[in-house]
Design an enzyme around this catalytic site. Structure first.
Site, PDB file in Angstrom:
ATOM      1  N   ASP A 132       0.851  -1.183   0.000  1.00  0.00           N
ATOM      2  CA  ASP A 132       0.000   0.000   0.000  1.00  0.00           C
ATOM      3  C   ASP A 132       0.896   1.245   0.000  1.00  0.00           C
ATOM      4  OD1 ASP A 132      -2.170   1.618  -0.143  1.00  0.00           O
ATOM      5  OD2 ASP A 132      -3.210   0.812   1.592  1.00  0.00           O
TER       6      ASP A 132
HETATM    7  C1  BGC Z   1      -4.990   3.311  -0.044  1.00  0.00           C
HETATM    8  C2  BGC Z   1      -5.176   2.280  -1.121  1.00  0.00           C
HETATM    9  C3  BGC Z   1      -4.982   2.896  -2.486  1.00  0.00           C
HETATM   10  C4  BGC Z   1      -3.613   3.537  -2.529  1.00  0.00           C
HETATM   11  C5  BGC Z   1      -3.281   4.156  -3.854  1.00  0.00           C
HETATM   12  C6  BGC Z   1      -3.723   4.109  -0.220  1.00  0.00           C
HETATM   13  O1  BGC Z   1      -3.677   5.219   0.608  1.00  0.00           O
HETATM   14  O2  BGC Z   1      -4.981   2.666   1.212  1.00  0.00           O
HETATM   15  O3  BGC Z   1      -6.446   1.696  -1.012  1.00  0.00           O
HETATM   16  O4  BGC Z   1      -5.143   1.955  -3.486  1.00  0.00           O
HETATM   17  O5  BGC Z   1      -3.543   4.550  -1.549  1.00  0.00           O
HETATM   18  O6  BGC Z   1      -3.964   5.329  -4.076  1.00  0.00           O
END
Ligand code: BGC
Length: 711
Positions: free
Chosen positions: A257
């Site tokens: 993530d």
């Molecule tokens: C979120 C994810 C997301 C990623 C990319 C993160 O802050 O937890 O769900 O896909 O950002 O934007």
């Protein structure tokens, strides 16, 4: 040697690490430095994938740098959060879950994939499969709700929709099942907090949706930001190498993530980026999203002996294999190169309206206040969510534009051209001012009916948007109570990313609709339901609490030794509230009225390999055509470990003309009755299993039977 072996053999260590490095590219370049860094990084083979870039021109320009100007010409992987639509915005995920319709879940994902590929995108960070039992947690809006069976259906449908038949097709994008796992169980619903759940709960609740996504051949998996029982998911090798790549058979790419590898320092499990990078890679994280830890740390980690070149190679191989599966080596520009067939925009708009109206849940309807009588000539549309196009888009809007959304006010005006519809917001969503209230109350006094549009701003749910108070923000309650005091019929729409605890409102309003954030067609969808052009079918994918103190709340809980009995002191309840939800899982009214009868389950005795044939009759007792949703629950009343009071095993929809009666059927393989035994392995046990069919998880109105399992 195949293409991947040849490439790997010719890569420098820096180029290998580059393939594991995903960089955020703001579409709006904020400074010359950033642009140059990005371009140099791509040319130098130090960036393997990008996030947050879309648009044909924009994606081609950077792809050209990778393919034509980097030493080995490895194409970039372009990722974006295409969550509930790309240009056409569909209802937020929790709202879409209310459809209980895998075919439509698949269609909206397909439409999103088609639009995203037209913009050069090849990877989405969806579906989110976090089972969510806690509406304080803002990301419940992105979830499939509280039920693991529903989440499994969602996993399969969304993966099919995004990825299509063939991942290499021009209009397919790679899906990412996220966030592995138990993110929905963060302590007290607080974003990014630790979770502590049992192995059994992991296996029964949180992991099955990921297994379902793997079964549907999902291309990527994203571990959650959080730790579960002290083990940060980003370094959980047992889970990622053991369970995911081992038991579940996943052969795709694991993407961290956002910044999660660097955040291992905050988790207190790595002392520097070098250790963080090694821990994540060794645990099975192939791509480092934006933290730059792999770039900064992996070479040094090799020197320190914290990881191996074999581990790096294995990850690079998986990344290259995904690029190959996406057809990027054969034609890096294939996405977006076909012109979209004419008429698609209109088709998608129709789909968005269908999904949106099916997502609306009619929570209450006292005295048949809805649908509105066609005789009505004057309506006051009040409240801060009435004319709020931008809010209708919800938490992830991808390339969707607020100006393409239809507000509730606009939808009602277009559906009721012969009706006078006046609007004053009265109060802001969250402000303290009540200056607008007199004007709003004045309009209400002159109207025959009030449509009161209340709720949250879209930004009040989603990531980093947990709340402790699930009431109406700002002065909306004051507005609502003043409107209700006028004694006019009041229909409330609740725009929100979660259930809101409003017992006082449910007590007094004539009708309440959960309208979530319905996307571009929100206003038309609400008007369809309010006018009766569409008979509501949406059902709650979560239990709706009366009070924050009841959270977490979910229907499939384990039996208590002293089960709740109203009025009996030493039973499982509260002194100041019943333990039951305001509205149970599966709740949702219709303008029709359905009655169930004649349950049959056969054969009476079964052994492994057999299936239970369940059927029930459903009768539309009302004078209006409608669609019933029937839930098939099971309960194992005596087992070696306590089993939930109810477990969902199937749903069926039945479209019934006024007065019509139909029989609905299910075939349930006996293996679906297996559960996680004391040894944490799936087991089947002999004995009686109850079968219940109902219109929600409320046992009132169930038709029930039982079968005997003989082993
Ligand atoms: C979120 C994810 C997301 C990623 C990319 C993160 O802050 O937890 O769900 O896909 O950002 O934007």
């Amino acid at each position: 040697m195949g293409r991947i072996d040849t490439l790997l053999a010719s890569m420098t260590l820096e180029e290998k690490i580059g393939q594991l490095n995903m960089v955020a590219s703001s579409r709006v370049i904020t400074g010359p430095g950033e642009l140059r860094d990005l371009e140099d990084g791509i040319r130098g083979g130090r960036i393997g994938s990008l996030l947050n870039l879309w648009g044909l021109e924009e994606t081609r320009a950077v792809q050209r740098l990778a393919v034509e100007e980097s030493r080995l010409g490895v194409p970039l992987l372009m990722g974006l959060d295409v969550i509930h639509g790309h240009r056409t915005i569909f209802p937020v995920c929790l709202a879409e879950a209310c459809l209980f319709a895998p075919d439509l879940w698949e269609k909206t994902a397909r439409a999103a994939a088609e639009e995203a590929t037209e913009d050069g995108v090849a990877l989405t960070f969806a579906p989110m499969l976090d089972v969510a039992r806690d509406p304080r947690w803002g990301r419940i809006i992105e979830s499939p709700g509280e039920d693991p069976w529903v989440a499994c259906q969602m996993a399969a449908a969304k993966t099919r929709g995004f990825q299509g038949q063939d991942l290499a097709a021009q209009d397919s994008i790679a899906a990412t099942a996220k966030h592995l796992c138990a993110y929905g169980a963060v302590t007290a619903g607080r974003e990014y907090a630790s979770a502590d759940v049992s192995e059994r709960t992991l296996r029964e609740l949180y992991l099955p949706p990921f297994a379902a996504a793997v079964h549907a051949r999902v291309a990527a998996i994203m571990p959650a930001f959080i730790d579960v029982a002290g083990v940060a998911m980003t370094v959980n090798g047992n889970l990622m190498q053991g369970w995911l790549r081992g038991a579940a058979g996943f052969d795709g790419v694991v993407i961290s993530d956002y910044n999660a590898v660097a955040e291992l320092l905050h988790h207190g499990v790595a002392s520097d980026l070098v250790e963080a990078a090694a821990l994540a890679l060794n645990a099975g994280v192939d791509i480092d999203m934006t933290s730059n830890a792999y770039v900064q740390g992996l070479a040094e980690a090799l020197k320190r002996g914290l990881t191996t070149i074999a581990a790096i190679d294995a990850s690079v191989r998986r990344v290259l294999a995904l690029k190959e599966r996406l057809g990027l080596f054969d034609d890096p520009y294939r996405r977006g190169s076909a012109s979209a067939p004419a008429g698609r925009a209109a088709e998608r708009q129709t789909l968005a309206r269908e999904a949106a109206r099916r997502a609306i849940v009619l929570l209450s309807n006292r005295g048949q206040a809805l649908p509105l009588s066609p005789e009505i000539r004057r309506i006051a549309v009040i409240g801060p969510l009435a004319d709020a196009r931008g809010e209708m888009l919800g938490s992830w809007a991808s390339a969707g534009r607020p100006e393409d959304a239809v507000s509730i006010l606009e939808g009602l005006r277009s559906a009721l051209p012969n009706c006078r519809i006046d609007h004053v917001p009265g109060v802001d969503i969250a402000g303290e001012s009540t200056d607008g209230m007199p004007a709003a109350l004045g309009l209400c006094a002159e109207a025959e009916v009030v449509v009161l549009c209340l709720g949250e701003a879209a930004a009040m749910s989603g990531e980093a948007a947990s709340r402790v108070d699930l009431g109406l923000p700002g002065r909306q309650r004051a507005l609502a109570e003043a409107v209700l005091d006028l004694g006019k019929p009041v229909v409330v729409t609740l725009s929100s990313g979660r259930p809101l605890t409003l017992p006082w409102l449910f007590e007094r309003a004539d009708a309440v609709l959960a309208t979530w954030f319905l996307g571009h067609e929100a206003g038309h969808a609400v008007a369809d339901v309010v006018t009766g052009a569409f008979n509501p079918t949406g059902r709650l994918p979560v239990s709706w609490p009366r009070h924050v103190g009841q959270i977490p709340i979910f229907y499939n809980e384990l039996p208590a030794g002293r089960p709740y009995a109203p009025g009996v002191h030493y039973t499982s309840t509260y002194l100041d509230s019943p333990p039951t939800p305001q509205f149970p899982f599966g709740h949702g009214l219709s303008y029709s009225r359905f009655a169930l009868s004649d349950l049959s389950c056969e054969p009476a005795r079964l052994k492994p390999g057999d299936s239970i044939d369940v059927s029930a009759a459903v009768h539309n007792e009302a004078g209006v055509d409608g669609e019933a949703t029937l839930f098939l629950f099971v309960r194992d009343p005596v087992a070696s470990v306590a089993r939930p009071l109810l477990e969902l095993k199937g749903i069926q929809k039945a479209v019934l003309k006024a007065g019509e009666r139909k029989t609905v059927t299910w075939r349930l393989p006996v293996e679906e009755l297996a559960f996680v035994g004391q040894g944490l392995e799936p087991i089947l046990e002999p004995g009686r299993v109850e079968i219940h069919v109902g219109q929600s998880a409320d046992p009132e109105g169930f038709v029930s039977g039982a079968v005997e399992l003989v082993l």
